[in-house]
Design a protein around this motif. Structure first.
Motif, PDB file in Angstrom:
ATOM      1  N   LYS A   1       0.828  -1.210   0.000  1.00 16.32           N
ATOM      2  CA  LYS A   1       0.000   0.000   0.000  1.00 16.32           C
ATOM      3  C   LYS A   1       0.860   1.257   0.000  1.00 16.32           C
ATOM      4  O   LYS A   1       0.603   2.189  -0.772  1.00 16.32           O
ATOM      5  CB  LYS A   1      -0.926  -0.005   1.223  1.00 16.32           C
ATOM      6  CG  LYS A   1      -1.825   1.213   1.327  1.00 16.32           C
ATOM      7  CD  LYS A   1      -2.719   1.123   2.561  1.00 16.32           C
ATOM      8  CE  LYS A   1      -3.598   2.358   2.692  1.00 16.32           C
ATOM      9  NZ  LYS A   1      -4.476   2.279   3.906  1.00 16.32           N
ATOM     10  N   GLU A   2       1.888   1.290   0.846  1.00 16.49           N
ATOM     11  CA  GLU A   2       2.746   2.464   0.929  1.00 16.49           C
ATOM     12  C   GLU A   2       3.565   2.637  -0.346  1.00 16.49           C
ATOM     13  O   GLU A   2       3.751   3.764  -0.833  1.00 16.49           O
ATOM     14  CB  GLU A   2       3.675   2.354   2.140  1.00 16.49           C
ATOM     15  CG  GLU A   2       4.710   3.470   2.288  1.00 16.49           C
ATOM     16  CD  GLU A   2       4.081   4.839   2.547  1.00 16.49           C
ATOM     17  OE1 GLU A   2       4.850   5.819   2.547  1.00 16.49           O
ATOM     18  OE2 GLU A   2       2.852   4.927   2.745  1.00 16.49           O
TER      19      GLU A   2
ATOM     20  N   LEU B   1       2.812   1.695  -3.412  1.00 13.74           N
ATOM     21  CA  LEU B   1       1.944   2.184  -4.479  1.00 13.74           C
ATOM     22  C   LEU B   1       1.627   3.665  -4.295  1.00 13.74           C
ATOM     23  O   LEU B   1       1.607   4.437  -5.261  1.00 13.74           O
ATOM     24  CB  LEU B   1       0.652   1.370  -4.516  1.00 13.74           C
ATOM     25  CG  LEU B   1       0.763  -0.053  -5.084  1.00 13.74           C
ATOM     26  CD1 LEU B   1      -0.543  -0.812  -4.891  1.00 13.74           C
ATOM     27  CD2 LEU B   1       1.140  -0.018  -6.567  1.00 13.74           C
ATOM     28  N   ARG B   2       1.401   4.063  -3.052  1.00 12.50           N
ATOM     29  CA  ARG B   2       1.085   5.472  -2.779  1.00 12.50           C
ATOM     30  C   ARG B   2       2.238   6.379  -3.196  1.00 12.50           C
ATOM     31  O   ARG B   2       2.038   7.379  -3.897  1.00 12.50           O
ATOM     32  CB  ARG B   2       0.785   5.667  -1.293  1.00 12.50           C
ATOM     33  CG  ARG B   2       0.410   7.114  -0.924  1.00 12.50           C
ATOM     34  CD  ARG B   2       0.408   7.343   0.574  1.00 12.50           C
ATOM     35  NE  ARG B   2       1.751   7.314   1.137  1.00 12.50           N
ATOM     36  CZ  ARG B   2       2.612   8.335   1.064  1.00 12.50           C
ATOM     37  NH1 ARG B   2       2.267   9.454   0.442  1.00 12.50           N
ATOM     38  NH2 ARG B   2       3.803   8.237   1.613  1.00 12.50           N
ATOM     39  N   VAL B   3       3.454   6.011  -2.764  1.00 13.77           N
ATOM     40  CA  VAL B   3       4.611   6.864  -3.056  1.00 13.77           C
ATOM     41  C   VAL B   3       4.944   6.855  -4.548  1.00 13.77           C
ATOM     42  O   VAL B   3       5.310   7.879  -5.113  1.00 13.77           O
ATOM     43  CB  VAL B   3       5.830   6.428  -2.215  1.00 13.77           C
ATOM     44  CG1 VAL B   3       7.024   7.321  -2.503  1.00 13.77           C
ATOM     45  CG2 VAL B   3       5.505   6.474  -0.730  1.00 13.77           C
TER      46      VAL B   3
ATOM     47  N   HIS C   1       2.844   6.680  -6.935  1.00 12.10           N
ATOM     48  CA  HIS C   1       1.856   7.540  -7.592  1.00 12.10           C
ATOM     49  C   HIS C   1       2.108   9.021  -7.307  1.00 12.10           C
ATOM     50  O   HIS C   1       1.875   9.875  -8.173  1.00 12.10           O
ATOM     51  CB  HIS C   1       0.447   7.167  -7.128  1.00 12.10           C
ATOM     52  CG  HIS C   1      -0.059   5.890  -7.719  1.00 12.10           C
ATOM     53  ND1 HIS C   1      -0.860   5.001  -7.032  1.00 12.10           N
ATOM     54  CD2 HIS C   1       0.133   5.335  -8.940  1.00 12.10           C
ATOM     55  CE1 HIS C   1      -1.136   3.962  -7.795  1.00 12.10           C
ATOM     56  NE2 HIS C   1      -0.545   4.145  -8.952  1.00 12.10           N
ATOM     57  N   GLU C   2       2.615   9.321  -6.122  1.00 11.27           N
ATOM     58  CA  GLU C   2       2.740  10.720  -5.712  1.00 11.27           C
ATOM     59  C   GLU C   2       4.118  11.324  -5.953  1.00 11.27           C
ATOM     60  O   GLU C   2       4.229  12.549  -6.105  1.00 11.27           O
ATOM     61  CB  GLU C   2       2.401  10.848  -4.220  1.00 11.27           C
ATOM     62  CG  GLU C   2       0.953  10.497  -3.885  1.00 11.27           C
ATOM     63  CD  GLU C   2       0.658  10.628  -2.401  1.00 11.27           C
ATOM     64  OE1 GLU C   2       1.576  11.026  -1.651  1.00 11.27           O
ATOM     65  OE2 GLU C   2      -0.477  10.322  -1.991  1.00 11.27           O
ATOM     66  N   GLU C   3       5.145  10.511  -5.983  1.00 12.58           N
ATOM     67  CA  GLU C   3       6.507  11.032  -6.071  1.00 12.58           C
ATOM     68  C   GLU C   3       7.206  10.537  -7.342  1.00 12.58           C
ATOM     69  O   GLU C   3       7.575   9.384  -7.463  1.00 12.58           O
ATOM     70  CB  GLU C   3       7.316  10.622  -4.832  1.00 12.58           C
ATOM     71  CG  GLU C   3       6.700  11.046  -3.512  1.00 12.58           C
ATOM     72  CD  GLU C   3       6.680  12.562  -3.338  1.00 12.58           C
ATOM     73  OE1 GLU C   3       7.339  13.264  -4.136  1.00 12.58           O
ATOM     74  OE2 GLU C   3       6.012  13.034  -2.395  1.00 12.58           O
TER      75      GLU C   3
ATOM     76  N   SER D   1       9.317   7.013  -8.598  1.00 10.83           N
ATOM     77  CA  SER D   1       8.784   6.224  -9.715  1.00 10.83           C
ATOM     78  C   SER D   1       9.799   6.154 -10.856  1.00 10.83           C
ATOM     79  O   SER D   1       9.945   5.099 -11.499  1.00 10.83           O
ATOM     80  CB  SER D   1       7.452   6.798 -10.205  1.00 10.83           C
ATOM     81  OG  SER D   1       7.592   8.138 -10.609  1.00 10.83           O
TER      82      SER D   1
END
Length: 233
Positions: A116-117, A119-121, A123-125, A129
């Motif tokens: 979960k963490e 995937l979040r990072v 998408h946001e950073e 990526s």
């Protein structure tokens, strides 16, 4: 008409830039959804068939990935080191279980990041990526090169290439110590040959001065001259 001389000069409002995300800092320490674990040699980090719910990042040490067939035959498919991700297949929605076993070869420091963490990072950073995509492309290219190596090269060339990859050849201009005490059986599994053939070529490389055993650390020094074995037809 009043004079403007001496009037305060209007100042443009400047906003301090937001703190830039540093992927190296993110991967260097524990935090929300992240924990650092230490593993001794031969200890499993995750096992084939287990639930895939986290990505792992190697901070220190070396890790081997192995696959076990239904017939009970084990094959080493990769030997990875600092800066590599493992278990990234969990990010795919169609891979709920581990397809391989990851085992520490040396003492390791591993950052575990929940799915979960991660995937979040991602998408946001964009910085992380970009780094992660570069890693995936590199692994893909290496897998293709490994396949070509297996199909067209002799076992001697395959061993020479494996040693150069394990020594991180090309990262700088000097020879480096590869994974300490890596077994000839593991090397044989990696290149698809027998332990006796690996032993024969390792002795040959040593006599030619292409590799040097370090008795103090138990490691192996690989000379850049070993590249000639790979390139020679």
């Amino acid at each position: 008409m009043s004079s403007l001389r001496g009037s305060p000069t209007p100042q443009r409002c400047t906003r301090k830039p937001a703190n830039l995300f540093d992927p190296k800092a993110f991967l260097a320490s524990a935090g929300v959804g992240k924990t650092v674990h230490r593993y001794s040699p031969r200890r499993a980090i995750f096992s084939q068939g287990e639930r895939a719910d986290a990505v792992f990042y190697i901070q220190e040490g070396s890790v081997k990935l192995c696959v076990l067939s239904k017939q009970g035959k084990e094959a080493t498919i990769a030997l990875l080191g600092p800066g590599d991700f493992i278990g990234e297949g969990c990010l795919a929605s169609d891979q709920p279980l581990r397809l391989a076993t990851a085992t520490a070869v040396t003492h390791c420091s591993i950052l575990k990041i929940t799915r979960k963490e991660m995937l979040r990072v991602l998408h946001e950073e964009h910085a992380l990526s970009d780094l992660f995509v570069a890693h995936m492309v590199d692994r893909h290219n290496r897998a293709q090169a490994d396949l070509v190596d297996q199909l067209f090269n002799s076992s001697e060339k395959r061993l020479a290439r494996a040693l150069l990859l394990l020594s991180r050849f090309g990262k700088d201009d000097r020879s480096e110590t590869i994974v300490p005490k890596i077994s000839q059986q593991t090397l044989a599994e990696m290149i698809g040959t027998t332990r006796s053939r690996v032993n024969f070529f390792m002795n040959k490389f040593r006599k030619l001065g292409l590799i040097h055993y370090n008795g103090y650390s138990g490691g192996l020094q690989v000379s850049s001259a070993l590249l000639d074995v790979v390139l020679h037809e």
